[in-house]
Scaffold this motif. Structure first.
Motif, PDB file in Angstrom:
ATOM      1  N   ILE A 189      -0.405   4.159  -4.835  1.00 58.86           N
ATOM      2  CA  ILE A 189      -1.688   4.695  -4.379  1.00 58.86           C
ATOM      3  C   ILE A 189      -2.649   3.565  -4.000  1.00 58.86           C
ATOM      4  O   ILE A 189      -3.525   3.743  -3.144  1.00 58.86           O
ATOM      5  N   ILE A 190      -2.484   2.376  -4.608  1.00 58.39           N
ATOM      6  CA  ILE A 190      -3.275   1.221  -4.173  1.00 58.39           C
ATOM      7  C   ILE A 190      -2.906   0.859  -2.731  1.00 58.39           C
ATOM      8  O   ILE A 190      -3.776   0.623  -1.881  1.00 58.39           O
ATOM      9  N   THR A 191      -1.603   0.825  -2.461  1.00 55.52           N
ATOM     10  CA  THR A 191      -1.146   0.532  -1.099  1.00 55.52           C
ATOM     11  C   THR A 191      -1.703   1.538  -0.098  1.00 55.52           C
ATOM     12  O   THR A 191      -2.233   1.170   0.965  1.00 55.52           O
ATOM     13  N   ALA A 192      -1.599   2.825  -0.454  1.00 62.37           N
ATOM     14  CA  ALA A 192      -2.106   3.867   0.436  1.00 62.37           C
ATOM     15  C   ALA A 192      -3.624   3.776   0.578  1.00 62.37           C
ATOM     16  O   ALA A 192      -4.175   4.030   1.658  1.00 62.37           O
TER      17      ALA A 192
ATOM     18  N   GLY B 198      -6.197   3.756 -13.356  1.00 60.95           N
ATOM     19  CA  GLY B 198      -6.270   3.055 -12.080  1.00 60.95           C
ATOM     20  C   GLY B 198      -5.870   3.938 -10.913  1.00 60.95           C
ATOM     21  O   GLY B 198      -6.526   3.939  -9.859  1.00 60.95           O
ATOM     22  N   ALA B 199      -4.802   4.714 -11.093  1.00 55.54           N
ATOM     23  CA  ALA B 199      -4.351   5.605 -10.022  1.00 55.54           C
ATOM     24  C   ALA B 199      -5.378   6.692  -9.740  1.00 55.54           C
ATOM     25  O   ALA B 199      -5.627   7.054  -8.573  1.00 55.54           O
ATOM     26  N   ASN B 200      -6.008   7.227 -10.797  1.00 56.29           N
ATOM     27  CA  ASN B 200      -7.035   8.253 -10.606  1.00 56.29           C
ATOM     28  C   ASN B 200      -8.242   7.692  -9.864  1.00 56.29           C
ATOM     29  O   ASN B 200      -8.831   8.364  -9.006  1.00 56.29           O
ATOM     30  N   ILE B 201      -8.636   6.453 -10.203  1.00 58.24           N
ATOM     31  CA  ILE B 201      -9.757   5.832  -9.495  1.00 58.24           C
ATOM     32  C   ILE B 201      -9.414   5.635  -8.029  1.00 58.24           C
ATOM     33  O   ILE B 201     -10.226   5.901  -7.131  1.00 58.24           O
ATOM     34  N   MET B 202      -8.189   5.179  -7.765  1.00 56.72           N
ATOM     35  CA  MET B 202      -7.795   4.968  -6.370  1.00 56.72           C
ATOM     36  C   MET B 202      -7.753   6.288  -5.604  1.00 56.72           C
ATOM     37  O   MET B 202      -8.127   6.340  -4.425  1.00 56.72           O
ATOM     38  N   ALA B 203      -7.309   7.360  -6.266  1.00 57.48           N
ATOM     39  CA  ALA B 203      -7.306   8.671  -5.606  1.00 57.48           C
ATOM     40  C   ALA B 203      -8.725   9.077  -5.229  1.00 57.48           C
ATOM     41  O   ALA B 203      -8.969   9.636  -4.147  1.00 57.48           O
ATOM     42  N   LEU B 204      -9.680   8.804  -6.125  1.00 56.54           N
ATOM     43  CA  LEU B 204     -11.073   9.109  -5.818  1.00 56.54           C
ATOM     44  C   LEU B 204     -11.595   8.263  -4.669  1.00 56.54           C
ATOM     45  O   LEU B 204     -12.460   8.692  -3.905  1.00 56.54           O
ATOM     46  N   MET B 205     -11.073   7.046  -4.566  1.00 56.10           N
ATOM     47  CA  MET B 205     -11.530   6.148  -3.522  1.00 56.10           C
ATOM     48  C   MET B 205     -11.212   6.672  -2.122  1.00 56.10           C
ATOM     49  O   MET B 205     -11.878   6.314  -1.154  1.00 56.10           O
TER      50      MET B 205
ATOM     51  N   LYS C  12      -4.975  11.399   5.540  1.00 54.43           N
ATOM     52  CA  LYS C  12      -3.673  12.066   5.568  1.00 54.43           C
ATOM     53  C   LYS C  12      -2.537  11.116   5.919  1.00 54.43           C
ATOM     54  O   LYS C  12      -1.430  11.226   5.387  1.00 54.43           O
ATOM     55  N   ILE C  13      -2.779  10.161   6.803  1.00 54.70           N
ATOM     56  CA  ILE C  13      -1.749   9.159   7.097  1.00 54.70           C
ATOM     57  C   ILE C  13      -1.428   8.370   5.821  1.00 54.70           C
ATOM     58  O   ILE C  13      -0.264   8.082   5.524  1.00 54.70           O
ATOM     59  N   SER C  14      -2.449   8.057   5.056  1.00 48.13           N
ATOM     60  CA  SER C  14      -2.253   7.339   3.796  1.00 48.13           C
ATOM     61  C   SER C  14      -1.490   8.185   2.790  1.00 48.13           C
ATOM     62  O   SER C  14      -0.671   7.672   2.023  1.00 48.13           O
ATOM     63  N   ASN C  15      -1.763   9.488   2.773  1.00 51.70           N
ATOM     64  CA  ASN C  15      -1.023  10.390   1.875  1.00 51.70           C
ATOM     65  C   ASN C  15       0.455  10.439   2.218  1.00 51.70           C
ATOM     66  O   ASN C  15       1.311  10.524   1.328  1.00 51.70           O
TER      67      ASN C  15
ATOM     68  N   VAL D 133       6.788   7.220  -3.285  1.00 50.05           N
ATOM     69  CA  VAL D 133       7.183   7.817  -4.561  1.00 50.05           C
ATOM     70  C   VAL D 133       8.569   8.453  -4.455  1.00 50.05           C
ATOM     71  O   VAL D 133       9.370   8.396  -5.408  1.00 50.05           O
ATOM     72  N   LEU D 134       8.896   9.032  -3.299  1.00 53.33           N
ATOM     73  CA  LEU D 134      10.230   9.597  -3.120  1.00 53.33           C
ATOM     74  C   LEU D 134      11.289   8.496  -3.109  1.00 53.33           C
ATOM     75  O   LEU D 134      12.390   8.664  -3.663  1.00 53.33           O
ATOM     76  N   GLN D 135      10.967   7.364  -2.500  1.00 54.31           N
ATOM     77  CA  GLN D 135      11.901   6.242  -2.505  1.00 54.31           C
ATOM     78  C   GLN D 135      12.151   5.750  -3.938  1.00 54.31           C
ATOM     79  O   GLN D 135      13.286   5.440  -4.314  1.00 54.31           O
ATOM     80  N   ALA D 136      11.095   5.705  -4.749  1.00 55.15           N
ATOM     81  CA  ALA D 136      11.245   5.273  -6.145  1.00 55.15           C
ATOM     82  C   ALA D 136      12.169   6.213  -6.908  1.00 55.15           C
ATOM     83  O   ALA D 136      13.016   5.772  -7.700  1.00 55.15           O
ATOM     84  N   LEU D 137      12.022   7.509  -6.689  1.00 58.54           N
ATOM     85  CA  LEU D 137      12.883   8.480  -7.366  1.00 58.54           C
ATOM     86  C   LEU D 137      14.329   8.348  -6.893  1.00 58.54           C
ATOM     87  O   LEU D 137      15.261   8.483  -7.692  1.00 58.54           O
ATOM     88  N   CYS D 138      14.522   8.100  -5.613  1.00 59.00           N
ATOM     89  CA  CYS D 138      15.881   7.966  -5.078  1.00 59.00           C
ATOM     90  C   CYS D 138      16.591   6.725  -5.620  1.00 59.00           C
ATOM     91  O   CYS D 138      17.829   6.684  -5.673  1.00 59.00           O
ATOM     92  N   ARG D 139      15.839   5.712  -6.033  1.00 65.86           N
ATOM     93  CA  ARG D 139      16.436   4.464  -6.504  1.00 65.86           C
ATOM     94  C   ARG D 139      16.420   4.329  -8.023  1.00 65.86           C
ATOM     95  O   ARG D 139      16.891   3.333  -8.562  1.00 65.86           O
TER      96      ARG D 139
END
Length: 461
Positions: A178-181, A29-36, A208-211, A218-224
């Motif tokens: 990545i769905i959110t972005a 799913g994440a790979n498909i969204m990246a392609l999107m 780029k804004i989405s990136n 993802v950084l917030q997830a790692l911090c928590r």
């Protein structure tokens, strides 16, 4: 703090087929969204850009795609090193080494991302001219590539952060992020192109804004995260031994990806020589075919994580079984995509650009490519397994020779006699088949040696 057990997967115990299936679905799913992200750029331009610049704008995104990907693939390779080493120490339950890997990887990603971004900004027009990009396309392509380069450090942080989460079995949150972005990307694409009347620059800015958003999530997830992969900004620094271990796998993987894409640049240059309609059709088909490639990417990742954790946990028979299961899933899913695109390819290409000439060029490439993507799935899964087992140099060498060498030879020696997108497309399955065969033989001997050493240790005990 978030409960690590809610997201973490113990890959060393339990039913492997079910675990790999659950692990891989969010990765797919994440790979498909990246392609999107790339597909959304092309579709919005193809449907809503002014008619007089529509083909040129779409072609400029396609011309930039190969260079843009080349800026990313090295860091995807570095992410592979992060994933493989993190997974191994998670399996071995060595929390101190996991923590050092996490903070070293983030530090390296920040520094290298900034360096490569600067190179992309300064050398974009030169690189596009070397590729033979037509003059009516090069201006828009350079702007698109420069904007993408400026946002590259955030893309790199997402790649590394997602690799760390996946090493402990957390494939769901990278998908959510990545769905959110992706939703934000589509909305911004429409805003910049329809409301602001921008073309390729607008869709690049939206991407780029989405990136940036996905990187922050993802950084917030790692911090928590409540566990050894938790990120503390004050601890971000280089631990040289940890960096060496990551780079041992990451650099060959990154070099492989970069050289892989250099061969694709040769092919893109040949496409450019066929004109802007061929470029637009090629770009549309390439974007769609990426969905067929999600099986390869997902089971490359799955094989790397499962072999890494089970190698660290000394579960050698599970290593072998996980490789075989990943191969089966990769081939099966690739064949499903093959049937789908053969049935609906023309209609889907029409979403990118309704021009029948562009659709004709796109189908010329697609009929060859999607029929052979199962070979790509086999080759990539074997490569992922080798990297999870700590062998990264060998598949890099075979890929340089088997993929890059064959494709460059094809462009220089065969394409001049049969100038068509169909001819160029055939270089891909030939290179996948030969590389998969050689790496498969290497994997067989690596696994046989691993099992023999395991039996010897058991006998000595």
């Amino acid at each position: 703090m978030q409960n690590k057990k809610k997201y973490q997967m113990d890959m060393c115990h339990g039913a492997l087929a079910g675990q790999i299936f659950r692990y891989s679905l969010p990765v797919i799913g994440a790979n498909i969204m990246a392609l999107m992200f790339h597909a959304a750029d092309l579709i919005v331009l193809g449907q809503f850009a002014p008619a007089e610049i529509k083909t040129a704008a779409t072609a400029s995104v396609g011309a930039s795609a190969a260079l843009n990907v080349m800026l990313l693939v090295f860091f995807n390779g570095f992410g592979a090193g992060v994933n493989a080493i993190t997974a191994r120490y998670v399996g071995a339950k060595d929390d101190q080494k996991v923590t050092r890997i996490v903070h070293t990887s983030i530090a390296c990603g920040i520094v290298c991302g900034l360096i490569v971004a600067a190179l992309g900004v300064f050398f974009a027009p030169t690189a596009l001219r070397i590729m033979g990009t037509p003059e009516d396309v090069i201006g828009k392509a350079a702007i698109y590539l420069r904007i993408c380069s400026i946002g590259l450090p955030f893309t790199v942080l997402y790649v590394i952060g997602a690799a760390i989460l996946r090493a402990v079995g957390d494939t769901r949150r990278p998908l959510y992020f990545i769905i959110t972005a992706g939703i934000v990307n589509v909305l911004l694409n429409l805003f910049f192109v329809i409301v602001c009347r921008m073309d390729s620059a607008g869709v690049a800015l939206a991407t780029k804004i989405s990136n940036v958003l996905s990187a922050l999530l993802v950084l917030q997830a790692l911090c928590r995260f409540d566990g050894p992969i938790r990120l503390y900004f004050r601890k971000i620094r280089f631990h040289w031994q940890s960096l060496k271990e990551v780079l041992w796998i990451g650099i060959p993987a990154g070099i492989q990806g970069s050289l892989y894409n250099i061969s694709n640049l040769f092919i893109q240059s040949s496409v450019n020589s066929l004109g802007s309609f061929a470029m637009a059709g090629y770009a549309s088909a390439q974007s769609m075919e990426g969905m067929a490639n999600v099986a390869s990417a997902a089971y490359y990742q799955s094989a790397m994580s499962f072999t890494g954790q089970n190698l660290g946990g000394k579960k050698f028979k599970r290593v072998i079984r996980s490789i075989l299961i990943c191969l089966g899933y990769a081939v099966g899913l690739s064949l499903v995509f093959c049937v789908f695109f053969h049935c609906f390819g023309k209609s889907l290409l029409g979403l990118y650009n309704p021009d029948p000439v562009v659709i004709g060029y796109g189908m010329e490439r697609m009929r060859v490519m999607v029929s052979a993507y199962f070979l790509c799935g086999i080759a990539d899964t074997i490569t992922g397994a080798l990297r999870g087992l700590g062998h990264s140099v060998k598949p890099t060498i075979t890929t340089i020779l088997g993929v890059c060498g064959i494709r460059i030879f094809w462009v220089l020696m065969i394409f001049p006699h049969y100038r068509s997108l169909r001819c160029l497309a055939f270089s891909y399955p030939v290179s996948w088949a030969l590389t998969g065969l050689v790496n498969g033989m290497i994997l067989f001997f690596v696994c046989r040696k691993m099992l023999r050493l395991a039996r010897e240790r058991k006998h000595l005990k």
